[in-house]
Design a protein around this motif. Structure first.
Motif, mmCIF file in Angstrom:
data_model
loop_
_atom_site.group_PDB
_atom_site.id
_atom_site.type_symbol
_atom_site.label_atom_id
_atom_site.label_comp_id
_atom_site.label_asym_id
_atom_site.label_seq_id
_atom_site.Cartn_x
_atom_site.Cartn_y
_atom_site.Cartn_z
ATOM 1 N N GLU A 1 -2.723 42.400 -26.508
ATOM 2 C CA GLU A 1 -2.980 41.029 -26.148
ATOM 3 C C GLU A 1 -1.696 40.338 -25.819
ATOM 4 O O GLU A 1 -1.785 39.391 -25.304
ATOM 5 N N VAL A 2 -0.817 40.694 -26.802
ATOM 6 C CA VAL A 2 0.578 40.060 -26.551
ATOM 7 C C VAL A 2 1.450 40.105 -25.432
ATOM 8 O O VAL A 2 2.576 39.803 -25.199
ATOM 9 N N GLY A 3 0.960 41.452 -24.865
ATOM 10 C CA GLY A 3 1.840 41.769 -23.460
ATOM 11 C C GLY A 3 2.363 43.111 -23.694
ATOM 12 O O GLY A 3 2.791 43.402 -22.586
ATOM 13 N N ILE A 4 2.448 43.965 -24.729
ATOM 14 C CA ILE A 4 3.098 45.080 -24.904
ATOM 15 C C ILE A 4 2.064 46.185 -24.007
ATOM 16 O O ILE A 4 0.973 46.435 -24.467
ATOM 17 N N LEU A 5 2.864 46.767 -23.141
ATOM 18 C CA LEU A 5 2.357 47.744 -22.265
ATOM 19 C C LEU A 5 2.085 49.097 -22.999
ATOM 20 O O LEU A 5 1.208 49.792 -23.009
ATOM 21 N N GLU A 6 3.268 49.439 -23.687
ATOM 22 C CA GLU A 6 3.176 50.804 -24.476
ATOM 23 C C GLU A 6 4.321 50.807 -25.762
ATOM 24 O O GLU A 6 4.923 50.038 -25.692
ATOM 25 N N MET A 7 3.899 51.444 -26.893
ATOM 26 C CA MET A 7 4.384 51.404 -27.959
ATOM 27 C C MET A 7 4.408 53.032 -28.679
ATOM 28 O O MET A 7 3.591 53.594 -28.592
ATOM 29 N N GLU A 8 5.653 53.501 -29.161
ATOM 30 C CA GLU A 8 5.881 54.594 -29.363
ATOM 31 C C GLU A 8 6.751 54.669 -30.571
ATOM 32 O O GLU A 8 7.674 53.749 -30.817
ATOM 33 N N ILE A 9 6.193 55.354 -31.787
ATOM 34 C CA ILE A 9 7.134 55.322 -33.059
ATOM 35 C C ILE A 9 7.398 56.860 -33.383
ATOM 36 O O ILE A 9 6.753 57.897 -33.195
ATOM 37 N N TYR A 10 8.817 56.890 -33.445
ATOM 38 C CA TYR A 10 9.046 58.359 -33.796
ATOM 39 C C TYR A 10 9.789 58.632 -35.102
ATOM 40 O O TYR A 10 10.218 57.354 -35.830
ATOM 41 N N LEU A 11 9.830 59.688 -35.881
ATOM 42 C CA LEU A 11 10.184 59.654 -37.153
ATOM 43 C C LEU A 11 11.298 60.838 -37.152
ATOM 44 O O LEU A 11 10.860 61.946 -36.734
ATOM 45 N N LEU A 12 12.397 60.464 -38.126
ATOM 46 C CA LEU A 12 13.197 61.501 -38.438
ATOM 47 C C LEU A 12 13.521 61.493 -39.932
ATOM 48 O O LEU A 12 14.109 60.253 -40.275
ATOM 49 N N GLU A 13 13.242 62.324 -40.953
ATOM 50 C CA GLU A 13 13.210 62.075 -42.233
ATOM 51 C C GLU A 13 12.435 60.792 -42.780
ATOM 52 O O GLU A 13 11.307 60.711 -42.610
ATOM 53 N N LYS B 1 8.117 68.164 -29.613
ATOM 54 C CA LYS B 1 9.373 67.529 -29.048
ATOM 55 C C LYS B 1 10.261 68.119 -28.189
ATOM 56 O O LYS B 1 10.966 67.811 -27.481
ATOM 57 N N GLN B 2 10.217 69.458 -28.381
ATOM 58 C CA GLN B 2 10.944 70.408 -27.402
ATOM 59 C C GLN B 2 10.477 70.290 -26.075
ATOM 60 O O GLN B 2 11.227 70.664 -25.090
ATOM 61 N N ASN B 3 9.339 69.948 -25.734
ATOM 62 C CA ASN B 3 8.918 69.602 -24.503
ATOM 63 C C ASN B 3 9.136 68.207 -23.924
ATOM 64 O O ASN B 3 8.691 68.095 -22.692
ATOM 65 N N GLY B 4 9.551 67.379 -24.564
ATOM 66 C CA GLY B 4 9.588 66.090 -24.289
ATOM 67 C C GLY B 4 8.349 65.628 -24.398
ATOM 68 O O GLY B 4 7.076 65.999 -24.697
#
Length: 126
Positions: free
Chosen positions: A53-65, A2-5
């Motif tokens: 299939e539904v058209g999503i190009l990219e998905m990201e999930i982040y977690l804090l606590e 995360k420190q490097n992005g």
């Protein structure tokens, strides 16, 4: 790290972004299990295929606590409601939602779009 992005993919088309949030049950063992479920190779291939299939190009999930934050990148003409309705009916999606729901602070039987709450953007800088 995360420190490097995190590097973003460029699609060569206009895109738009949706941001969502959801809370996990605040139990370290459950949070660790949820993270493991989302490691490379652990997310069911039917789920990954359905997202595309539904058209999503990219998905990201982040977690804090125990707070999750999801970013969904789509083509500019993407229709959220239609796509989420389609996603809910795809093979294995209901089973995946039941599995992940064990870790989430949500109602039993909720679809992805019922669990994940869309967030309002209150600031941006381009």
């Amino acid at each position: 790290m995360k420190q490097n992005g995190y590097v973003q993919k460029q699609y060569g088309i206009k895109t738009k972004r949706f941001c969502q949030t959801l809370d996990l049950k605040n139990e370290p063992e459950l949070i660790a299990a949820y993270k493991k479920l989302h490691e490379d190779g652990h997310v069911w291939r039917e789920i990954l295929s359905g997202i595309k299939e539904v058209g999503i190009l990219e998905m990201e999930i982040y977690l804090l606590e125990n707070r999750l934050f999801m970013i969904v990148e789509t083509p500019e003409d993407f229709n959220w409601d239609e796509s989420m309705a389609k996603l809910a009916k795809l093979p294995k999606q209901e089973e995946w939602e039941a599995l992940t729901g064990k870790y989430q602070q949500t109602k039993d039987g909720a679809t992805s779009s019922e669990k994940w709450q869309l967030m309002e953007r209150i600031f941006h800088l381009y």
